[in-house]
Design an enzyme around this catalytic site. Structure first.
Site, PDB file in Angstrom:
ATOM      1  N   LYS A 232       6.944 -49.928  32.647  1.00 21.97           N
ATOM      2  CA  LYS A 232       7.011 -50.149  31.201  1.00 21.97           C
ATOM      3  C   LYS A 232       7.189 -51.634  30.922  1.00 21.97           C
ATOM      4  O   LYS A 232       8.254 -52.202  31.133  1.00 21.97           O
ATOM      5  CB  LYS A 232       8.169 -49.370  30.552  1.00 21.97           C
ATOM      6  CG  LYS A 232       7.868 -49.136  29.102  1.00 21.97           C
ATOM      7  CD  LYS A 232       8.932 -49.393  28.065  1.00 21.97           C
ATOM      8  CE  LYS A 232       9.682 -50.629  27.874  1.00 21.97           C
ATOM      9  NZ  LYS A 232       9.081 -51.599  26.934  1.00 21.97           N
ATOM     10  N   GLU A 308      18.576 -56.187  37.248  1.00 26.16           N
ATOM     11  CA  GLU A 308      18.547 -57.659  37.319  1.00 26.16           C
ATOM     12  C   GLU A 308      18.696 -58.154  35.897  1.00 26.16           C
ATOM     13  O   GLU A 308      17.815 -57.921  35.070  1.00 26.16           O
ATOM     14  CB  GLU A 308      17.210 -58.147  37.890  1.00 26.16           C
ATOM     15  CG  GLU A 308      16.882 -57.630  39.266  1.00 26.16           C
ATOM     16  CD  GLU A 308      17.727 -58.244  40.350  1.00 26.16           C
ATOM     17  OE1 GLU A 308      18.519 -59.157  40.053  1.00 26.16           O
ATOM     18  OE2 GLU A 308      17.621 -57.788  41.489  1.00 26.16           O
ATOM     19  N   CYS A 342      15.521 -66.422  33.521  1.00 26.23           N
ATOM     20  CA  CYS A 342      16.844 -65.811  33.711  1.00 26.23           C
ATOM     21  C   CYS A 342      17.796 -66.739  34.466  1.00 26.23           C
ATOM     22  O   CYS A 342      18.972 -66.809  34.168  1.00 26.23           O
ATOM     23  CB  CYS A 342      16.705 -64.493  34.445  1.00 26.23           C
ATOM     24  SG  CYS A 342      15.646 -64.616  35.896  1.00 26.23           S
ATOM     25  N   GLU A 441      24.188 -66.522  27.059  1.00 27.68           N
ATOM     26  CA  GLU A 441      22.836 -66.852  27.512  1.00 27.68           C
ATOM     27  C   GLU A 441      21.976 -67.176  26.289  1.00 27.68           C
ATOM     28  O   GLU A 441      21.746 -66.317  25.436  1.00 27.68           O
ATOM     29  CB  GLU A 441      22.226 -65.663  28.270  1.00 27.68           C
ATOM     30  CG  GLU A 441      20.874 -66.000  28.858  1.00 27.68           C
ATOM     31  CD  GLU A 441      20.224 -64.810  29.563  1.00 27.68           C
ATOM     32  OE1 GLU A 441      20.338 -63.676  29.070  1.00 27.68           O
ATOM     33  OE2 GLU A 441      19.590 -65.032  30.611  1.00 27.68           O
TER      34      GLU A 441
HETATM   35  P1  NAD Z   1      15.646 -56.719  27.134  1.00 30.42           P
HETATM   36  O1  NAD Z   1      16.828 -56.229  27.869  1.00 30.42           O
HETATM   37  O2  NAD Z   1      15.681 -56.737  25.664  1.00 30.42           O
HETATM   38  O3  NAD Z   1      14.344 -55.855  27.519  1.00 30.42           O
HETATM   39  C1  NAD Z   1      13.962 -55.668  28.856  1.00 30.42           C
HETATM   40  C2  NAD Z   1      13.133 -54.396  28.937  1.00 30.42           C
HETATM   41  O4  NAD Z   1      13.963 -53.298  28.583  1.00 30.42           O
HETATM   42  C3  NAD Z   1      11.938 -54.360  27.985  1.00 30.42           C
HETATM   43  O5  NAD Z   1      10.865 -53.704  28.602  1.00 30.42           O
HETATM   44  C4  NAD Z   1      12.473 -53.534  26.823  1.00 30.42           C
HETATM   45  O6  NAD Z   1      11.464 -52.872  26.097  1.00 30.42           O
HETATM   46  C5  NAD Z   1      13.361 -52.552  27.548  1.00 30.42           C
HETATM   47  N1  NAD Z   1      14.405 -51.971  26.698  1.00 30.42           N
HETATM   48  C6  NAD Z   1      15.034 -52.549  25.646  1.00 30.42           C
HETATM   49  N2  NAD Z   1      15.932 -51.686  25.116  1.00 30.42           N
HETATM   50  C7  NAD Z   1      15.875 -50.557  25.858  1.00 30.42           C
HETATM   51  C8  NAD Z   1      16.548 -49.316  25.810  1.00 30.42           C
HETATM   52  N3  NAD Z   1      17.464 -49.034  24.876  1.00 30.42           N
HETATM   53  N4  NAD Z   1      16.243 -48.386  26.738  1.00 30.42           N
HETATM   54  C9  NAD Z   1      15.321 -48.629  27.697  1.00 30.42           C
HETATM   55  N5  NAD Z   1      14.623 -49.787  27.780  1.00 30.42           N
HETATM   56  C10 NAD Z   1      14.912 -50.738  26.873  1.00 30.42           C
HETATM   57  O7  NAD Z   1      15.335 -58.156  27.751  1.00 30.42           O
HETATM   58  P2  NAD Z   1      14.188 -59.172  27.322  1.00 30.42           P
HETATM   59  O8  NAD Z   1      14.554 -59.754  26.008  1.00 30.42           O
HETATM   60  O9  NAD Z   1      12.849 -58.539  27.479  1.00 30.42           O
HETATM   61  O10 NAD Z   1      14.296 -60.268  28.487  1.00 30.42           O
HETATM   62  C11 NAD Z   1      15.223 -61.270  28.468  1.00 30.42           C
HETATM   63  C12 NAD Z   1      16.394 -60.946  29.353  1.00 30.42           C
HETATM   64  O11 NAD Z   1      15.934 -60.614  30.668  1.00 30.42           O
HETATM   65  C13 NAD Z   1      17.314 -62.119  29.538  1.00 30.42           C
HETATM   66  O12 NAD Z   1      18.642 -61.689  29.438  1.00 30.42           O
HETATM   67  C14 NAD Z   1      17.010 -62.587  30.965  1.00 30.42           C
HETATM   68  O13 NAD Z   1      18.046 -63.291  31.585  1.00 30.42           O
HETATM   69  C15 NAD Z   1      16.705 -61.313  31.631  1.00 30.42           C
HETATM   70  N6  NAD Z   1      15.936 -61.524  32.862  1.00 30.42           N
HETATM   71  C16 NAD Z   1      16.557 -61.339  34.079  1.00 30.42           C
HETATM   72  C17 NAD Z   1      15.865 -61.576  35.260  1.00 30.42           C
HETATM   73  C18 NAD Z   1      16.514 -61.372  36.611  1.00 30.42           C
HETATM   74  O14 NAD Z   1      15.793 -61.286  37.602  1.00 30.42           O
HETATM   75  N7  NAD Z   1      17.830 -61.283  36.696  1.00 30.42           N
HETATM   76  C19 NAD Z   1      14.540 -62.001  35.195  1.00 30.42           C
HETATM   77  C20 NAD Z   1      13.952 -62.189  33.944  1.00 30.42           C
HETATM   78  C21 NAD Z   1      14.663 -61.933  32.777  1.00 30.42           C
END
Ligand code: NAD
Length: 538
Positions: A232, A308, A342, A441
């Site tokens: 997804k 992650e 991230c 962050e």
């Molecule tokens: P997000 O948590 O908003 O979304 C991530 C994914 O989860 C998306 O596909 C989103 O549609 C899905 N999602 C959102 N709400 C959900 C729910 N209630 N149930 C199930 N799925 C849901 O994050 P984002 O804004 O897409 O990305 C930014 C974040 O990702 C930052 O915090 C960043 O640090 C983190 N990140 C971490 C890594 C790592 O390897 N640690 C790498 C890249 C990004």
């Protein structure tokens, strides 16, 4: 529907990107020791060329389920908006619980059928190698999809995101015929085999900042281990993932082994994470949503979870550091990908005696990181993902100033006339550990600067965070470097460099940056179960 209008002259790469020099860099083109920025890569195309190519692009917006492109069951779509100019790129299938259920059923049927997991290792290796090759051969369109969706510079999509996704798939392909299982020590006349087996159906839920790279980190080891995957993508960046589904199928993955369900987190993501027939959810995203994944697993079938999550990585700069190298590593470490990384090094903790020299050098390096239109090959920093995120980042800058920080560089929105979401590279000095900008962050191009006088204080400040994804130490004193890196609570610590990595090194966090590791052979364990088969013989 063809991907490009017929007659496009841009279907192939004129000059292949310099993969060799980039294979080691996860996200940022810096050299290993000195952290010197690499020269701006060029594929010989102008912004006009890329814009023409974008105008002829016909992105696929349907889901990919059971080996076929399909609209959502309810027939609903959503507009996929480009952060470059706020325009809709295409309509995308808005998958919900019904579509997720169809994808999980297709994945389960493929798993039970065994066509993929029981395929002999050499064939499985060949399919994954071909998948990697098809990704490479599709560099132009994948890079454009990534840049249109995310707003990142086209040169980075071409030279970093696409090749690193291909490299990751090729890396795991090699394990197919090289992994051995184990035989345990037992009494004579007994044989205990310890076999690695696939888990079943893996839900991969990924964020928008590196859609191709992070999808590759998850689906490559999961497929190698023999699982079926339902991927997804984030609602902001679904297009390259849909294309990955098509390419995997073209490479020879049987129908149902790789499925793509675009849609919103609250709808498709939640339905997937709660699904009773999913064996594991491999999530990358915010810490807030990562915590929900644990809840969903507990409320449903106790599926395994790897998360992650976010980061707030510190750079500890000692007074004997090579200031020029540190400045290059720090500036690229926060401004690459517009700070939407991230593990971006967002907190500088510098010895007070060298702070002014470091700030002056960071200012010089930042002047070379051109903010501009993402389709311009000279651009090194593009647009933020959407209007809401840009407003949030600008709000953090205001909050830092109102709590007493001083803007050294940037601080404003840029290129408003383009209709997109651009923010200047920003440096805030005089930051205190209790400020929001030091603790939360920001996920944008904002660097905070604090000072210290004694080493223990630097370590305390560096560890004073709920996050623990990465960090860096800059010094010529190797005793201090190793003393400090051993004290930092983070999944990766770089010494005198930043963001060097390879598929062979594990990546993931300590503390609320999550648990589980992407990349390296350790990721294969995450997608496998162990079975003991105990035999008595005479
Ligand atoms: P997000 O948590 O908003 O979304 C991530 C994914 O989860 C998306 O596909 C989103 O549609 C899905 N999602 C959102 N709400 C959900 C729910 N209630 N149930 C199930 N799925 C849901 O994050 P984002 O804004 O897409 O990305 C930014 C974040 O990702 C930052 O915090 C960043 O640090 C983190 N990140 C971490 C890594 C790592 O390897 N640690 C790498 C890249 C990004």
């Amino acid at each position: 529907m063809p991907f490009f209008d017929a007659g496009s002259q841009f279907l192939g790469l004129d000059e292949p990107p310099d993969y060799e020099s980039l294979t080691g860099a996860a996200c940022r083109p810096i050299s290993p020791r000195s952290a010197t920025p690499m020269p701006t890569p060029s594929t010989g195309r102008s912004r006009k060329d890329w814009e023409q190519l974008a105008a002829t692009l016909r992105p696929e917006g349907r889901a990919f389920i059971g080996g076929k492109l399909v609209g959502s069951v309810a027939g609903r779509t959503f507009g996929d908006i480009s952060p470059i100019d706020g325009r809709v790129v295409t309509e995308v299938a808005r998958c919900d619980a019904a579509d997720v259920d169809a994808a999980v059923k297709a994945a389960r049927a493929a798993f039970d059928d065994g066509l993929w997991r029981r395929t002999d290792p050499k064939t499985r290796k060949g399919v994954l190698q071909r998948f990697a090759e098809l990704v490479r051969n599709d560099t132009d369109r994948l890079a454009l999809l990534e840049t249109l969706d995310v707003g990142k510079p086209i040169m980075d999509s071409v030279n970093v995101d696409v090749p690193l996704a291909a490299d990751c798939i090729a890396y795991y392909a090699e394990y197919a015929d090289k992994l051995y299982d184990e035989v345990a020590p037992t009494s004579p006349h007994e044989l205990a085999l310890i076999r690695r087996e696939p888990l079943g159906v893996i839900a991969a839920i990924v964020p928008w900042n590196y859609p191709l790279i992070i999808s590759g980190w998850k689906l490559a080891p999961a497929l190698l281990a023999g699982n079926s995957v339902v991927l997804k993508p984030a609602e902001q960046s679904p297009l390259s993932a849909i294309r990955l589904g098509e390419l995997g199928s073209e490479a020879g993955l049987p129908p149902g082994v790789l499925n793509i369900v675009p849609g919103f987190g609250e709808e498709a993501g939640k339905a997937l994470a709660l699904h009773g027939d999913v064996d594991m959810v491999s999530f990358t995203g915010s810490t807030e949503v990562g915590k929900l994944m644990l809840r969903y697993a507990g409320e449903s079938n106790l599926k395994r979870v790897a998360v992650e999550c976010g980061g707030k990585s510190p750079h500890v700069v000692l007074k004997d550091a090579d200031i020029e190298s540190a400045a290059a590593g720090i500036a690229w470490g926060i401004f690459y990908n517009q700070g939407e990384t991230c593990h971006a090094g967002s907190r500088v903790i510098v010895h007070a005696s060298v702070k002014d020299a470091l700030l002056e050098a960071i200012t010089r390096v930042t002047a070379t990181i051109t903010l501009g239109h993402p389709l311009d090959p000279a651009t090194r920093m593009g647009a933020l993902i959407d209007n809401g995120h840009m407003t949030r980042v600008l709000g953090y800058i205001d909050s830092g100033v109102s709590q007493g920080a001083r803007i050294v560089l940037g601080g404003r929105r840029a290129y408003e006339e383009l209709g997109g979401y651009y923010v200047e590279a920003t440096v805030l000095d005089g930051v205190r550990a209790d400020m929001h900008v030091a603790r939360e962050e920001i996920f944008g191009p904002v660097l905070t600067v604090m000072t210290f006088l004694e080493e223990p204080e630097a370590v305390r400040l560096a560890n004073d965070s709920i996050f623990g994804l990465a960090g860096a130490v800059w010094t010529n004193d190797m005793n201090a470097a190793h003393r400090i890196s051993a004290s930092l609570r983070a999944g990766t610590v770089w010494i005198n460099t930043f963001d060097r990595s390879s598929p062979a090194t594990p990546f993931g966090g300590f503390k609320q940056s999550g648990f589980g590791r992407d990349r390296s052979h350790h990721a294969i364990d995450k997608y496998s179960d162990l079975k003991t088969i105990w035999t008595a013989y005479r």
